[in-house]
Design an enzyme around this catalytic site. Structure first.
Site, short mmCIF file in Angstrom:
data_model
loop_
_atom_site.label_atom_id
_atom_site.label_comp_id
_atom_site.label_asym_id
_atom_site.label_seq_id
_atom_site.Cartn_x
_atom_site.Cartn_y
_atom_site.Cartn_z
CE LYS A 1 -3.76 -0.10 2.62
NZ LYS A 1 -4.72 -0.37 3.75
CE LYS B 1 -3.60 -12.16 8.72
NZ LYS B 1 -3.40 -13.38 7.95
CG PHE B 2 -5.82 -9.73 1.27
CD1 PHE B 2 -6.28 -8.55 0.70
CD2 PHE B 2 -6.59 -10.88 1.13
CE1 PHE B 2 -7.48 -8.51 0.00
CE2 PHE B 2 -7.80 -10.85 0.44
CZ PHE B 2 -8.24 -9.66 -0.12
CE LYS C 1 -14.84 4.63 2.73
NZ LYS C 1 -14.38 5.78 3.52
CD GLU D 1 -11.34 5.00 5.89
OE1 GLU D 1 -12.22 5.60 5.25
OE2 GLU D 1 -10.35 4.47 5.34
NE ARG E 1 -10.44 12.82 3.09
CZ ARG E 1 -11.29 11.86 2.73
NH1 ARG E 1 -12.60 12.09 2.79
NH2 ARG E 1 -10.88 10.69 2.34
P1 ADP Z 1 -14.53 9.17 1.63
O1 ADP Z 1 -15.42 8.65 0.57
O2 ADP Z 1 -14.42 8.25 2.76
O3 ADP Z 1 -14.75 10.58 2.02
P2 ADP Z 1 -12.58 8.84 -0.36
O4 ADP Z 1 -11.31 8.09 -0.12
O5 ADP Z 1 -13.61 8.26 -1.25
O6 ADP Z 1 -13.10 9.13 1.08
O7 ADP Z 1 -12.17 10.28 -0.85
C1 ADP Z 1 -13.10 11.34 -1.00
C2 ADP Z 1 -12.61 12.22 -2.10
O8 ADP Z 1 -11.29 12.62 -1.89
C3 ADP Z 1 -12.65 11.54 -3.44
O9 ADP Z 1 -13.01 12.51 -4.39
C4 ADP Z 1 -11.23 11.07 -3.60
O10 ADP Z 1 -10.90 10.95 -4.97
C5 ADP Z 1 -10.45 12.16 -2.93
N1 ADP Z 1 -9.18 11.73 -2.30
C6 ADP Z 1 -9.00 11.21 -1.09
N2 ADP Z 1 -7.72 11.01 -0.79
C7 ADP Z 1 -7.02 11.40 -1.86
C8 ADP Z 1 -5.62 11.45 -2.20
N3 ADP Z 1 -4.67 11.07 -1.34
N4 ADP Z 1 -5.28 11.91 -3.40
C9 ADP Z 1 -6.24 12.30 -4.26
N5 ADP Z 1 -7.56 12.30 -4.02
C10 ADP Z 1 -7.95 11.85 -2.83
P1 ADP Z 2 -7.68 4.69 0.97
O1 ADP Z 2 -6.63 5.53 1.65
O2 ADP Z 2 -7.52 4.68 -0.49
O3 ADP Z 2 -9.06 5.00 1.44
P2 ADP Z 2 -7.66 2.36 2.74
O4 ADP Z 2 -6.38 1.92 3.36
O5 ADP Z 2 -8.62 3.11 3.57
O6 ADP Z 2 -7.32 3.19 1.41
O7 ADP Z 2 -8.39 1.09 2.14
C1 ADP Z 2 -9.49 1.23 1.26
C2 ADP Z 2 -10.18 -0.13 1.09
O8 ADP Z 2 -9.26 -1.09 0.56
C3 ADP Z 2 -10.69 -0.76 2.38
O9 ADP Z 2 -11.96 -0.28 2.73
C4 ADP Z 2 -10.71 -2.23 2.00
O10 ADP Z 2 -11.82 -2.52 1.19
C5 ADP Z 2 -9.47 -2.37 1.15
N1 ADP Z 2 -8.28 -2.74 1.97
C6 ADP Z 2 -7.33 -1.90 2.42
N2 ADP Z 2 -6.39 -2.57 3.14
C7 ADP Z 2 -6.77 -3.87 3.16
C8 ADP Z 2 -6.23 -5.07 3.76
N3 ADP Z 2 -5.11 -5.06 4.45
N4 ADP Z 2 -6.92 -6.23 3.56
C9 ADP Z 2 -8.05 -6.27 2.82
N5 ADP Z 2 -8.60 -5.17 2.25
C10 ADP Z 2 -7.98 -3.98 2.40
MG MG Z 3 -9.73 4.83 3.39
#
Ligand code: ADP
Ligand code: ADP
Ligand code: MG
Length: 449
Positions: free
Chosen positions: A158, A201-202, A237, A275, A292
């Site tokens: 990641k 870990k997945f 989501k 989260e 945020r």
């Molecule tokens: P959530 O739905 O939980 O608010 P999301 O991860 O879907 O969070 O992000 C919400 C918005 O912010 C989306 O438009 C996503 O593309 C943008 N976003 C979030 N983190 C980043 C990032 N590190 N770089 C670019 N865009 C991001």
């Molecule tokens: P982002 O910063 O893009 O929101 P997250 O780390 O919050 O990324 O992970 C986004 C989604 O990816 C999680 O809601 C889950 O569905 C999947 N995911 C992330 N990490 C894992 C993991 N270790 N094992 C399984 N699924 C994962």
């Molecule tokens: Mg997330």
């Protein structure tokens, strides 16, 4: 309290913040790019300033233009919304040095949480269970391969700077690990200008359950219960609900306490989301903190009656929370459906265009957060989300019944336009979803059938 704030965002979240400001009796200044010129929601703001061309790098992400707009309009504070500059610690710092209040946590806290590998270290220090994996970032491929053996397969590589579901790769075995590691680094570098990665870990078929936290200016932190965001496509989501069908009051308390422990360790103020992944045995693991307001904050507002965006502004103005954890009651059930201008029939390809005919649902139990109107052309430059349909009922059954009725009412029509509404109708008819028995891979498997 402020007299005037500037909203450094666009679309539905810009309108959401303008409304919160107006509810507090504060003026709100909007900014817009040339692609958003003439958007109906700009008229609701007390002032609107053009900050540049369609490309976000030269408008919504251009710090100097946003600071200039705030200074010209006499705003005292800036709300970043989500996406764009919302988690940019440098931007928060520039605001501070220009004498503007950034509506969010302190820059140092944003910085510490923005690196997901560092945030996990904060979690460990706070005694919060985190997904097993490397202690921090790993640079060297040989070292990474050795650590991968220790963690065991399958595992995730990641991006430390990742967000929006991007910058994640699955490695199923040692054979594919090296390739996946190199690709993950390259993707992270391309997407976030930062190739830093860590290993995790997945977790197989977990639920995504996140806790909304809110910290006052005096450092007191409460949680507003959880949201279940397990229905995802490409780690993004699509449907979110509160409370989670998988969380009972005892688990809610344990997850809430963990979220607050994290917030205390991080020195968190203002609104944020902790989260977690929740596995089938009821164990939960921290994955990241979003410093945020989130897209899905509305479902928490519906079940607690607390206006999170108003509180973001009040806390930034120096207020303490005027309620305690004991005052927060989760009542009823709320489900949010993200209506995106995408075509689920064609691999979710963006399908923007001019809205020629529009009907949006209303009535009992409906909250609709949207910036669109009939005659509005959805610009192709930005995120495809055009509306959030939030359905509230006394319990999950009633919320689903209201959702079924509301989704039938939606009409968004125009040449080339398509939306995720038909998919939401399919989800609502699905026995697995109806029983509440889903996980983060559920939707993609449903789509594959
Ligand atoms: P959530 O739905 O939980 O608010 P999301 O991860 O879907 O969070 O992000 C919400 C918005 O912010 C989306 O438009 C996503 O593309 C943008 N976003 C979030 N983190 C980043 C990032 N590190 N770089 C670019 N865009 C991001
Ligand atoms: P982002 O910063 O893009 O929101 P997250 O780390 O919050 O990324 O992970 C986004 C989604 O990816 C999680 O809601 C889950 O569905 C999947 N995911 C992330 N990490 C894992 C993991 N270790 N094992 C399984 N699924 C994962
Ligand atoms: Mg997330």
């Amino acid at each position: 309290m402020f007299n005037r704030i500037l909203v450094a965002n666009r679309g539905e979240i810009a309108l959401r913040v303008i409304r919160a400001a107006h509810d507090l009796g504060i003026e709100a200044v909007a900014v817009y790019s040339e692609a958003d010129r003439g958007a109906p929601y700009l008229e609701i703001a007390d002032d609107a300033i053009c900050i540049g061309p369609a490309e976000s790098a030269n408008s919504y992400l251009d710090i100097s233009r946003i600071i200039a707009a705030a200074e010209i309009s006499g705003a005292e504070a800036i709300h970043p919304g989500y996406g764009f500059l919302a988690e940019n610690a440098h931007f928060a710092e520039v605001c501070r040095s220009c004498g503007l209040v950034f509506i969010g946590p302190e820059p140092e806290v944003i910085d510490a949480c923005g690196d997901k590998a560092k945030a996990k270290a904060t979690g460990r220090r706070a005694g919060v269970p985190v997904v097993p994996g490397t202690e921090g970032a790993v640079d060297d491929i040989e070292e990474a391969a050795r650590l991968a053996e220790e963690i065991g397969y399958p595992l995730m590589i990641k991006a430390a700077a990742g967000g929006g579901g991007r910058g994640m790769r699955l490695a199923n075995d040692a054979d594919s690990f090296r390739n996946a590691f190199t690709q993950a680094r390259q993707e992270a570098e391309a997407a976030f200008k930062d190739g830093t990665v860590y290993l995790e870990k997945f977790i197989k078929d977990p639920r995504h359950v996140e806790v909304q936290i809110l910290g006052g200016a005096d450092g007191k932190v409460v949680h507003l219960g959880e949201r279940d965001c397990s229905l995802q496509r490409r780690h993004q989501k699509l449907v979110e609900e509160a409370p989670s069908p998988a969380v009972d009051p005892a688990l809610r308390k344990r997850m809430g306490d963990a979220a607050i422990a994290f917030a205390k360790e991080a020195g968190y103020t203002n609104a944020g989301t902790v989260e977690f992944l929740l596995d089938a045995s009821g164990d939960f693991y921290f994955i990241e903190l979003n410093a945020r307001i989130q897209v899905e904050h509305c479902v928490s507002e519906m079940v607690t009656g607390i206006d999170l965006v108003q509180w973001q502004i009040r806390v930034a103005a120096g207020e303490s929370l005027d309620f305690t954890q004991e005052d927060i009651k989760v009542t009823g059930h709320a489900i949010e459906f993200r209506i995106n201008a995408e075509n689920p029939e064609r691999g979710f390809a963006p399908a923007p265009g001019k809205i020629e005919s529009l009907f949006l649902p209303g009535g009992r139990g409906i909250r609709l957060d949207t910036h669109v109107a009939a005659g509005y052309t959805i610009p192709r430059h930005y995120d495809s989300m055009i509306a959030k349909l939030i359905c509230y009922g006394a319990d999950r059954e009633e919320a689903m019944a209201i959702a079924r009725r509301a989704l039938r009412e939606v009409k968004v029509e125009g040449p080339g336009l398509a939306t995720t509404v038909p998919l939401h109708q399919r989800i609502l008819a699905d026995p697995g979803f109806r029983s509440g028995n889903v996980h983060t891979g559920y939707l993609e498997r449903m789509l594959a059938e």
